[in-house]
Design a protein around this motif. Structure first.
Motif, PDB file in Angstrom:
ATOM      1  N   ASP A 128      30.802  14.719  11.870  1.00  0.00           N
ATOM      2  CA  ASP A 128      29.423  14.595  12.322  1.00  0.00           C
ATOM      3  C   ASP A 128      28.988  13.143  12.420  1.00  0.00           C
ATOM      4  O   ASP A 128      27.960  12.832  12.998  1.00  0.00           O
ATOM      5  N   ARG A 129      29.754  12.316  11.796  1.00  0.00           N
ATOM      6  CA  ARG A 129      29.461  10.872  11.866  1.00  0.00           C
ATOM      7  C   ARG A 129      30.697  10.204  12.412  1.00  0.00           C
ATOM      8  O   ARG A 129      31.613   9.875  11.677  1.00  0.00           O
ATOM      9  N   ARG A 149      27.208  33.043  14.016  1.00  0.00           N
ATOM     10  CA  ARG A 149      27.624  31.651  13.982  1.00  0.00           C
ATOM     11  C   ARG A 149      26.484  30.695  14.324  1.00  0.00           C
ATOM     12  O   ARG A 149      26.386  29.607  13.768  1.00  0.00           O
ATOM     13  N   VAL A 150      25.640  31.098  15.247  1.00  0.00           N
ATOM     14  CA  VAL A 150      24.539  30.211  15.646  1.00  0.00           C
ATOM     15  C   VAL A 150      23.264  30.506  14.863  1.00  0.00           C
ATOM     16  O   VAL A 150      22.213  29.930  15.133  1.00  0.00           O
ATOM     17  N   GLY A 151      23.350  31.417  13.894  1.00  0.00           N
ATOM     18  CA  GLY A 151      22.170  31.736  13.091  1.00  0.00           C
ATOM     19  C   GLY A 151      21.147  32.564  13.847  1.00  0.00           C
ATOM     20  O   GLY A 151      19.940  32.395  13.653  1.00  0.00           O
ATOM     21  N   ARG A 171      19.780  28.729  20.855  1.00  0.00           N
ATOM     22  CA  ARG A 171      20.879  29.170  19.997  1.00  0.00           C
ATOM     23  C   ARG A 171      21.559  30.405  20.579  1.00  0.00           C
ATOM     24  O   ARG A 171      22.786  30.527  20.534  1.00  0.00           O
ATOM     25  N   GLN A 184      26.138  32.793  23.600  1.00  0.00           N
ATOM     26  CA  GLN A 184      26.760  33.361  24.799  1.00  0.00           C
ATOM     27  C   GLN A 184      27.886  32.465  25.306  1.00  0.00           C
ATOM     28  O   GLN A 184      28.922  32.951  25.768  1.00  0.00           O
ATOM     29  N   ARG A 202      12.461  19.642  14.711  1.00  0.00           N
ATOM     30  CA  ARG A 202      13.254  20.471  13.797  1.00  0.00           C
ATOM     31  C   ARG A 202      14.294  21.272  14.571  1.00  0.00           C
ATOM     32  O   ARG A 202      15.455  21.337  14.205  1.00  0.00           O
ATOM     33  N   GLN A 212      17.144  19.145  15.764  1.00  0.00           N
ATOM     34  CA  GLN A 212      18.109  18.840  14.712  1.00  0.00           C
ATOM     35  C   GLN A 212      18.989  20.036  14.403  1.00  0.00           C
ATOM     36  O   GLN A 212      20.178  19.891  14.124  1.00  0.00           O
ATOM     37  N   GLU A 213      18.415  21.217  14.478  1.00  0.00           N
ATOM     38  CA  GLU A 213      19.213  22.418  14.230  1.00  0.00           C
ATOM     39  C   GLU A 213      20.307  22.578  15.281  1.00  0.00           C
ATOM     40  O   GLU A 213      21.455  22.890  14.957  1.00  0.00           O
ATOM     41  N   ALA A 270      22.967  19.892  14.739  1.00  0.00           N
ATOM     42  CA  ALA A 270      23.822  20.223  13.598  1.00  0.00           C
ATOM     43  C   ALA A 270      24.823  21.308  13.993  1.00  0.00           C
ATOM     44  O   ALA A 270      26.003  21.256  13.637  1.00  0.00           O
ATOM     45  N   LEU A 271      24.339  22.276  14.760  1.00  0.00           N
ATOM     46  CA  LEU A 271      25.206  23.364  15.206  1.00  0.00           C
ATOM     47  C   LEU A 271      26.367  22.825  16.048  1.00  0.00           C
ATOM     48  O   LEU A 271      27.516  23.250  15.888  1.00  0.00           O
ATOM     49  N   GLU A 315      28.961  21.314  13.843  1.00  0.00           N
ATOM     50  CA  GLU A 315      29.716  22.333  13.111  1.00  0.00           C
ATOM     51  C   GLU A 315      30.710  23.052  14.027  1.00  0.00           C
ATOM     52  O   GLU A 315      31.841  23.333  13.641  1.00  0.00           O
ATOM     53  N   ARG A 327      33.718  20.960  14.619  1.00  0.00           N
ATOM     54  CA  ARG A 327      34.567  20.865  13.444  1.00  0.00           C
ATOM     55  C   ARG A 327      35.370  22.149  13.267  1.00  0.00           C
ATOM     56  O   ARG A 327      36.551  22.130  12.993  1.00  0.00           O
ATOM     57  N   PRO A 350      23.957  11.360  15.758  1.00  0.00           N
ATOM     58  CA  PRO A 350      24.748  11.698  14.573  1.00  0.00           C
ATOM     59  C   PRO A 350      26.050  12.433  14.882  1.00  0.00           C
ATOM     60  O   PRO A 350      26.965  12.405  14.062  1.00  0.00           O
TER      61      PRO A 350
END
Lengths: 306, 305
Positions: free
Chosen positions: A27-28, A177-179, A198, A203, A224, A227-228, A231-232, A235, A238, A256
């Motif tokens: 992520d960095r 996976r995507v919440g 998301r 899809q 917010r 950022q979500e 972050a997804l 992830e 990764r 980031p």
């Protein structure tokens, strides 16, 4: 493969980061590079005519993109390494979405050669997940989040057949996976912008895409939700070693996680590691307005106008 | 009660012999024809609403008007004239492309031109005014055996085509940009859809007429969509609402000697109004899952702290 004769490979690539896309801090991308690699201030194009190998998700060689009789950009020669998270930046009308259309095989190049995931672009390539621009405005009241994700798997199948248990499980997995599990059975029109984005990403990944193309996924999202989504993306890269290309107007929320950037400058697309792009001179030239680059004491990069 | 008597009847009248009326040949034709139309219209409705093609559906019915009056003028079957003009008009509208505002203007202009032509043909065929009224307002009680056969064929084509095209057509309707990238033939499906819509409208016009067509092709699906978004349930409810409107409308027309079109449209509208009322609370309520519990993702990207 009918690629043009490979030119001499320069020593420019791979960037250290590209050879090990899954290094300790995905992520960095460059935590240990306090001084970004500015050894190529001329922004000359990377490898000419380099043959694609397993490590390249996208190769452009001398590509000219023409839409409606107008050349959008030309002399596109670049390589995007597999496993990168690539910001696609440039001013309005520079041809960012056009680049995606070429990659998706929706628009043939007027000149040059393109390779996507090791082959020529092909419409309907199941290895590519796509979230178009203005995704939200296209949605009607008629479809639930779950059904939309299911179409990513079964939407190309003719005939009436029940969705198999295996497919339903893949849909559930993608939603989880995507919440998005909590609102999977809601209509898309009733979800917030962040929730819709998301679901759209669910899809795009439900068929285990190797390359994700996201066109302005952060547009109209509050901080917010931005950022979500960011972050997804970190992830996903990764976990799945997926290559992600993100069109964005504002680099900051994505910094980031970005490892690379494709920037459309003066009618040509270029590719560089992100640290070479987050550069006051380049960004100022790119956007045609003064841009400053700030590094916080924590090592985070920011760009700002003025 | 005869087909023409329905239109001529000036007063509201209870028919004590309505059970016998229901058993007459023309009533049985009407039930069969209405059922076929309701099935096709109910299924097509979901796509019409989702593709935001309601205006195009309305326009196609009007484009069919000169086809019908022209056929009357020439002494040809009304169904033939309707079908030719609806399919031709549908393909024309399809050619205007998908640009929203441009398509609306082009569709509206073609609609007006067609209606003007329809008026011309109707006045030339003045000797047969009641036939023209039937085109505008529909007359299910005048459905002939020949029309029934055509209805049966059209409904079979619509149902079979939808069964084959279902998923790609849904994909292309709700998510055209992604569908195209995924390899769905979006444009070809659009043309196929417009042809199916034209066949459905050709039938529906003869049931409820050009002016009331919305009630069968759009309203039942819209009501079903208010109640649920599960695709299979929407399809079943939409067809059920269309069938209920047609069947109960015909019974009502037998009991009270008034045009069935009025009862069919009235019932469809009533079902729609009830669906609006019972889902009012849900639509007014806030977005689901907007509370923190539904956002299990970390608020800050990993690695920024």
């Amino acid at each position: 493969m009918s690629a043009p004769a490979p030119g001499p490979a320069t020593a420019r690539l791979p960037h250290p980061d590209h050879s090990r896309p899954d290094h300790g801090h995905p992520d960095r991308p460059h935590p240990d590079h306090p001084h970004p690699d500015h050894s190529h201030p001329d922004h000359s194009r990377p490898d000419h005519g380099h043959r694609a190998d397993q490590a390249d998700a996208l190769v452009l060689d001398g590509v000219r993109a023409v839409r409606g009789g107008r050349t959008v950009w030309a002399e596109g020669t670049l390589r995007v390494p597999a496993g990168a998270i690539v910001g696609v930046i440039g001013p309005n009308g520079a041809g960012k979405t056009t680049l995606f259309q070429l990659v998706l095989g929706l628009l043939p190049p007027a000149e040059g050669w393109i390779e996507v995931l090791g082959g020529p672009p092909r419409r309907g390539d199941r290895r590519i997940g796509y979230v178009p621009q203005n995704y939200r405005s296209a949605l009607s009241d008629a479809i639930r989040a779950r059904d939309l994700v299911t179409l990513g798997l079964t939407g190309t199948r003719f005939g009436l057949r029940r969705t198999s248990a295996a497919d339903r499980k893949r849909v559930d997995d993608a939603l989880r996976r995507v919440g998005a599990t909590a609102f999977a059975d809601e209509r898309m029109s009733r979800l917030s912008g962040g929730q819709q984005q998301r679901v759209a990403i669910a899809q795009a990944i439900v068929d285990d895409a190797e390359l994700l193309l996201l066109d302005e996924p952060l547009a109209n999202l509050d901080l917010r939700h931005q950022q979500e989504v960011v972050a997804l993306l970190g992830e996903l890269r990764r976990e799945r070693r997926v290559t992600i290309m993100v069109v964005a107007h504002d680099l900051n929320p994505l910094l980031p996680v970005l490892t690379d950037a494709v920037y459309l400058l003066d009618g040509h697309p270029h590719h560089d590691p992100i640290d070479a792009v987050v550069n006051e001179q380049l960004l100022t030239h790119l956007y045609g307005t003064r841009v400053r680059v700030v590094r916080t004491p924590q090592g985070d990069l920011f760009t700002r106008g003025g | 009660m005869t087909p023409t008597a329905v239109l001529a009847a000036p007063r509201v009248e209870f028919q004590s012999n309505w059970l016998q009326v229901l058993q007459t040949g023309f009533m049985q034709h009407a039930f069969l024809g209405g059922t076929l139309v309701a099935v096709a219209a109910g299924l097509m409705g979901w796509f019409v609403v989702t593709r935001q093609n309601a205006f195009a559906a309305h326009a196609l019915a009007h484009i069919g008007f000169p086809g019908a009056t022209g056929a009357i003028l020439l002494g040809l079957p009304v169904t033939l004239g309707l079908a030719v003009f609806c399919v031709g008009g549908g393909l024309l509208i399809g050619l205007f492309g998908s640009r929203g505002a441009e398509r609306e203007v082009a569709t509206g202009t073609v609609l007006a031109a067609a209606t003007g032509l329809g008026v011309l043909f109707a006045s030339l065929a003045a000797a047969n005014a009641s036939a023209t009224t039937n085109v505008l307002f529909g007359n299910l009680l005048a459905v002939s055996t020949g029309q029934l056969a055509v209805f049966g064929a059209f409904t079979a084509v619509v149902v079979l085509a939808l069964a084959v095209l279902a998923r790609p057509l849904v994909f292309a309707s709700v998510d055209p940009a992604v569908a195209e990238a995924r390899g769905v033939p979006v444009r070809a499906l659009g043309v196929a859809f417009v042809v199916l819509l034209a066949l459905t409208i050709t039938m529906a016009v003869q049931v409820v007429g050009t002016l009331l067509l919305f009630a069968l092709v759009v309203t039942p699906a819209a009501a079903a969509l208010r109640l649920t978004a599960r695709p299979a349930v929407v399809a079943v409810l939409s067809v059920a609402f269309a069938l209920a409107s047609v069947w109960l409308g015909l019974v009502a027309a037998a009991v009270i000697d008034l045009p069935p079109s009025f009862f069919i449209v009235g019932l469809a509208t009533l079902i729609w109004a009830v669906s609006l009322a019972v889902t009012r609370e849900r639509y007014r309520a806030g977005r689901p899952g907007d509370h923190p519990a539904a956002a299990p993702l970390p608020l800050v990207p990993a690695g920024t702290s």
